[in-house]
Structure formats: structure tokens, C-alpha cells
Design a protein around this motif. Sequence first.
Motif, PDB file in Angstrom:
ATOM      1  N   VAL A   1       5.149  -1.813  11.964  1.00  0.00           N
ATOM      2  CA  VAL A   1       4.157  -1.500  13.149  1.00  0.00           C
ATOM      3  C   VAL A   1       2.876  -2.452  13.093  1.00  0.00           C
ATOM      4  N   ARG A   2       2.434  -2.966  14.197  1.00  0.00           N
ATOM      5  CA  ARG A   2       1.435  -3.912  14.115  1.00  0.00           C
ATOM      6  C   ARG A   2       0.231  -3.225  15.055  1.00  0.00           C
ATOM      7  N   ASP A   3      -1.004  -3.671  14.952  1.00  0.00           N
ATOM      8  CA  ASP A   3      -1.776  -3.412  15.846  1.00  0.00           C
ATOM      9  C   ASP A   3      -2.199  -4.364  17.001  1.00  0.00           C
ATOM     10  N   ASN A   4      -3.330  -4.344  17.783  1.00  0.00           N
ATOM     11  CA  ASN A   4      -3.644  -5.320  18.810  1.00  0.00           C
ATOM     12  C   ASN A   4      -3.968  -6.600  18.127  1.00  0.00           C
ATOM     13  N   GLU A   5      -4.382  -6.434  17.051  1.00  0.00           N
ATOM     14  CA  GLU A   5      -4.787  -7.832  16.390  1.00  0.00           C
ATOM     15  C   GLU A   5      -3.519  -8.432  15.317  1.00  0.00           C
ATOM     16  N   ASP A   6      -2.433  -7.933  15.492  1.00  0.00           N
ATOM     17  CA  ASP A   6      -1.332  -8.383  14.926  1.00  0.00           C
ATOM     18  C   ASP A   6      -1.392  -8.156  13.286  1.00  0.00           C
ATOM     19  N   ARG A   7      -2.372  -7.217  12.925  1.00  0.00           N
ATOM     20  CA  ARG A   7      -2.116  -6.599  11.550  1.00  0.00           C
ATOM     21  C   ARG A   7      -1.180  -5.518  11.260  1.00  0.00           C
ATOM     22  N   VAL A   8      -0.590  -5.594   9.968  1.00  0.00           N
ATOM     23  CA  VAL A   8       0.537  -4.743   9.981  1.00  0.00           C
ATOM     24  C   VAL A   8      -0.055  -3.181   9.479  1.00  0.00           C
ATOM     25  N   THR A   9       0.055  -2.238  10.144  1.00  0.00           N
ATOM     26  CA  THR A   9      -0.472  -0.699  10.194  1.00  0.00           C
ATOM     27  C   THR A   9       0.440   0.218   9.558  1.00  0.00           C
ATOM     28  N   ALA A  10       1.821  -0.001   9.612  1.00  0.00           N
ATOM     29  CA  ALA A  10       2.634   0.912   9.007  1.00  0.00           C
ATOM     30  C   ALA A  10       3.985   0.209   8.702  1.00  0.00           C
TER      31      ALA A  10
ATOM     32  N   LYS B   1       1.872   3.648   2.513  1.00  0.00           N
ATOM     33  CA  LYS B   1       0.854   3.953   3.240  1.00  0.00           C
ATOM     34  C   LYS B   1      -0.509   3.526   2.557  1.00  0.00           C
ATOM     35  N   PHE B   2      -0.459   3.426   1.390  1.00  0.00           N
ATOM     36  CA  PHE B   2      -1.696   3.129   0.809  1.00  0.00           C
ATOM     37  C   PHE B   2      -1.819   1.497   0.623  1.00  0.00           C
ATOM     38  N   LEU B   3      -1.263   0.977   0.827  1.00  0.00           N
ATOM     39  CA  LEU B   3      -1.191  -0.656   0.865  1.00  0.00           C
ATOM     40  C   LEU B   3      -2.182  -1.175   1.883  1.00  0.00           C
ATOM     41  N   THR B   4      -2.970  -2.334   1.460  1.00  0.00           N
ATOM     42  CA  THR B   4      -3.657  -2.969   2.609  1.00  0.00           C
ATOM     43  C   THR B   4      -2.940  -3.496   3.757  1.00  0.00           C
ATOM     44  N   PRO B   5      -3.366  -3.970   4.615  1.00  0.00           N
ATOM     45  CA  PRO B   5      -2.440  -4.608   5.803  1.00  0.00           C
ATOM     46  C   PRO B   5      -1.664  -5.856   5.287  1.00  0.00           C
ATOM     47  N   ASP B   6      -2.577  -6.763   4.583  1.00  0.00           N
ATOM     48  CA  ASP B   6      -2.033  -7.914   3.885  1.00  0.00           C
ATOM     49  C   ASP B   6      -0.883  -7.716   2.973  1.00  0.00           C
TER      50      ASP B   6
ATOM     51  N   THR C   1      16.065   6.246  10.308  1.00  0.00           N
ATOM     52  CA  THR C   1      17.356   6.571  10.059  1.00  0.00           C
ATOM     53  C   THR C   1      17.671   7.443  11.125  1.00  0.00           C
ATOM     54  N   ARG C   2      19.227   8.006  10.992  1.00  0.00           N
ATOM     55  CA  ARG C   2      19.349   8.900  12.055  1.00  0.00           C
ATOM     56  C   ARG C   2      18.734  10.317  12.108  1.00  0.00           C
ATOM     57  N   ASP C   3      18.274  10.541  10.761  1.00  0.00           N
ATOM     58  CA  ASP C   3      17.739  11.743  10.743  1.00  0.00           C
ATOM     59  C   ASP C   3      15.987  11.750  10.895  1.00  0.00           C
ATOM     60  N   GLY C   4      15.460  10.469  10.908  1.00  0.00           N
ATOM     61  CA  GLY C   4      13.942  10.409  11.338  1.00  0.00           C
ATOM     62  C   GLY C   4      13.631   9.258  10.596  1.00  0.00           C
ATOM     63  N   GLU C   5      12.445   9.301  10.333  1.00  0.00           N
ATOM     64  CA  GLU C   5      11.536   8.029   9.642  1.00  0.00           C
ATOM     65  C   GLU C   5      10.605   8.526   8.612  1.00  0.00           C
ATOM     66  N   PHE C   6      10.626   7.530   7.678  1.00  0.00           N
ATOM     67  CA  PHE C   6       9.753   7.746   6.456  1.00  0.00           C
ATOM     68  C   PHE C   6       9.151   6.412   6.381  1.00  0.00           C
TER      69      PHE C   6
END
Length: 155
Positions: free
Chosen positions: A109-118, A132-137, A123-128
Motif C-alpha cells: 500500500v502506497r500513499d500519494n507520494e509513492d511511499r510505502v505505508t503498509a 507495521k513498525f518499519l519505516t517507509p524505506d 488470504t481468503r480469510d482476511g488480511e494481515f
Amino acid sequence: MTQSPLFAALLTPHRSLSPKGIKLTIAIFAGLAAIPGLAFFSMGAWPVVGLMGIDVLILYWALTASLKDKDAFEEITLWPDALDIRHVTKTGRETALSFNPFFVRFSVVRDNEDRVTALKILTRDGEFEVGKFLTPDDKASFAAVFAPALHRAKA
């Protein structure tokens, strides 16, 4: 004979300061706060000294609170037939998940400035969400090596 993983990573939160670095930072900040504090004290404005002391305490609290996350980590291991994710919180609570790599999608997942946010495992059952604690880079670096490994596992 044991098979080796296709991919293995240990994700840990970024630590900008060690405990020794925090002590040094607080000592420098307290020394610099003492200079105007003594000037205000000599002019009779002694409450300013107390307020500057509170500033030093708040900085110390903030730096040590961020250091407590050092025990948290995520271990991601990709085998030819399984994707294992082990998440350990700063309090030691552990969550272990295992997926079949064939039924997993990896989403960046990226924001408007093309930084990775997530980074998400879908999976079929959901998402994980992983890292989360990493920096965008750091998230971008992880995605650059994990996505091809997952693709190889599906092939």
C-alpha cells in the motif's frame, strides 16, 4: 535432510538511540537547559527553572518509552509449502500464523507520494499487516525482496 527456507527475515523496530545515547542526550539537554535556567533564577524568575526541568523529564520519558519497543519483532519464513509469520509484541505476547503460499497475495500500500505505508498478506480469510513498525524505506526494501520470493514459491 532438512529443506532450507526460500526466504527468511527478522523484522525489528528501528532504534535511533541506545540506552547510553539516551543518557548522553539527556545530559546535554539538561546542561543546555541549565544555562538560561540559571539566568532566570538570578533574575528572580525561579519557576522557569522548574518548567525547564519538566521539559528534561518529558524528553527522558519519551526517549525511554520508545526504547521499550526493542523486544518486539516479526519473523517471516517462506518455505516451498508454507508461509510462517511469528509476531512477538514488546510485552512478549506471541502470535503465530501459517499460510499456504499458493493461496496468499502480497499487497504493498502506497500513499500519494509513492511511499510505502503498509505491507499486507491477503488470504481468503482476511488480511494481515506485516512490518507495521518499519519505516517507509524499510518497508519498500522488504517488499522488493519478499515479493519475488513469494512468486518463486508459487511457481
